[in-house]
Design a protein around this motif. Structure first.
Motif, PDB file in Angstrom:
ATOM      1  N   LYS A 172      22.355  58.485 -30.927  1.00 53.39           N
ATOM      2  CA  LYS A 172      23.563  58.200 -30.142  1.00 53.39           C
ATOM      3  C   LYS A 172      23.864  56.712 -29.999  1.00 53.39           C
ATOM      4  O   LYS A 172      24.270  56.246 -28.953  1.00 53.39           O
ATOM      5  CB  LYS A 172      23.477  58.861 -28.765  1.00 53.39           C
ATOM      6  N   ARG A 173      23.665  55.964 -31.075  1.00 53.86           N
ATOM      7  CA  ARG A 173      24.076  54.557 -31.076  1.00 53.86           C
ATOM      8  C   ARG A 173      25.547  54.422 -31.428  1.00 53.86           C
ATOM      9  O   ARG A 173      26.168  53.400 -31.159  1.00 53.86           O
ATOM     10  CB  ARG A 173      23.274  53.770 -32.116  1.00 53.86           C
ATOM     11  N   ALA A 174      26.052  55.436 -32.117  1.00 62.56           N
ATOM     12  CA  ALA A 174      27.439  55.424 -32.583  1.00 62.56           C
ATOM     13  C   ALA A 174      27.979  56.843 -32.464  1.00 62.56           C
ATOM     14  O   ALA A 174      27.211  57.796 -32.326  1.00 62.56           O
ATOM     15  CB  ALA A 174      27.490  54.939 -34.028  1.00 62.56           C
ATOM     16  N   PRO A 175      29.291  57.000 -32.523  1.00 61.04           N
ATOM     17  CA  PRO A 175      29.865  58.345 -32.401  1.00 61.04           C
ATOM     18  C   PRO A 175      29.336  59.291 -33.471  1.00 61.04           C
ATOM     19  O   PRO A 175      29.009  58.871 -34.581  1.00 61.04           O
ATOM     20  CB  PRO A 175      31.366  58.125 -32.592  1.00 61.04           C
TER      21      PRO A 175
ATOM     22  N   TYR B 296      31.174  52.727 -27.265  1.00 60.62           N
ATOM     23  CA  TYR B 296      30.348  52.341 -28.415  1.00 60.62           C
ATOM     24  C   TYR B 296      30.611  50.929 -28.913  1.00 60.62           C
ATOM     25  O   TYR B 296      29.964  50.462 -29.816  1.00 60.62           O
ATOM     26  CB  TYR B 296      30.548  53.323 -29.573  1.00 60.62           C
TER      27      TYR B 296
ATOM     28  N   SER C 174      33.773  46.376 -33.001  1.00 64.37           N
ATOM     29  CA  SER C 174      32.745  47.332 -33.376  1.00 64.37           C
ATOM     30  C   SER C 174      31.482  46.620 -33.856  1.00 64.37           C
ATOM     31  O   SER C 174      31.570  45.631 -34.569  1.00 64.37           O
ATOM     32  CB  SER C 174      33.266  48.229 -34.502  1.00 64.37           C
TER      33      SER C 174
ATOM     34  N   CYS D 192      22.623  54.765 -37.228  1.00 65.96           N
ATOM     35  CA  CYS D 192      23.378  54.726 -35.973  1.00 65.96           C
ATOM     36  C   CYS D 192      24.091  56.043 -35.666  1.00 65.96           C
ATOM     37  O   CYS D 192      24.251  56.405 -34.508  1.00 65.96           O
ATOM     38  CB  CYS D 192      24.400  53.600 -36.011  1.00 65.96           C
ATOM     39  N   HIS D 193      24.556  56.739 -36.694  1.00 65.24           N
ATOM     40  CA  HIS D 193      25.367  57.938 -36.476  1.00 65.24           C
ATOM     41  C   HIS D 193      24.551  59.216 -36.371  1.00 65.24           C
ATOM     42  O   HIS D 193      25.114  60.299 -36.409  1.00 65.24           O
ATOM     43  CB  HIS D 193      26.416  58.074 -37.585  1.00 65.24           C
TER      44      HIS D 193
END
Length: 160
Positions: free
Chosen positions: A73-76, A120, A126, A67-68
């Motif tokens: 760009k699924r997560a910061p 996000y 989250s 994700c990261h």
């Protein structure tokens, strides 16, 4: 009607042949037992070795790059989040209990919904899972040390 009966009998015979073949000649799949979780031994590790343990978790068991990854760009983006950790805890939207950047990183791994970067989150917090049940305290600290090193921030984690 005779054709229907012939098709039906042919189908039954084929199913019987397949069943006989699959149960007699194809070996069954027997899964291996899951690997035993071995406690992380951190006594005697240098800071560099401790950071490498965090890198292994980041790249492997943690699954962080799923994700990261900046391309997905699924997560910061991790390095930005780590560098801005001290600023994040000053925000009014931050609902966690961390008092410094290191505590914020630990809290983000254990309770990711304490602060969700705008854009996000999902309803209720989250989408990231908390790692308190899958990683030991030493592994979480090693991961934080690696994230600090990766981001160019001074590693403040003390090896337990």
């Amino acid at each position: 009607m005779k054709n229907l009966i012939k098709v039906f009998l042919f189908s039954l015979i084929m199913i019987g042949i397949f069943t006989l073949f699959s149960t007699s000649y194809i070996p069954p799949v027997v899964p291996e037992p899951p690997p035993e979780a071995r406690p992380l031994k951190v006594t005697g590790l240098t800071l560099e070795e401790f950071v490498l343990v965090g890198k292994k978790i980041f790249d492997g068991t943690g699954g962080c790059m799923l994700c990261h990854d900046p391309k997905i760009k699924r997560a910061p983006e991790i390095t930005t989040s780590v560098r801005n950790a001290a600023k994040t805890i000053e925000l009014s939207s931050y609902s966690g209990v961390a008092k410094n950047a290191e505590e914020y990183l630990i809290e983000s791994l254990v309770n990711p919904s304490a602060y969700v970067t705008p854009g996000y989150g999902v309803e209720g917090g989250s989408p990231m899972i908390g790692f308190s049940e899958s990683l030991s305290e030493a592994e979480i600290l090693a991961l934080v040390a690696y994230l600090q090193r990766l981001s160019g921030v001074e590693v403040s984690v003390k090896i337990p």
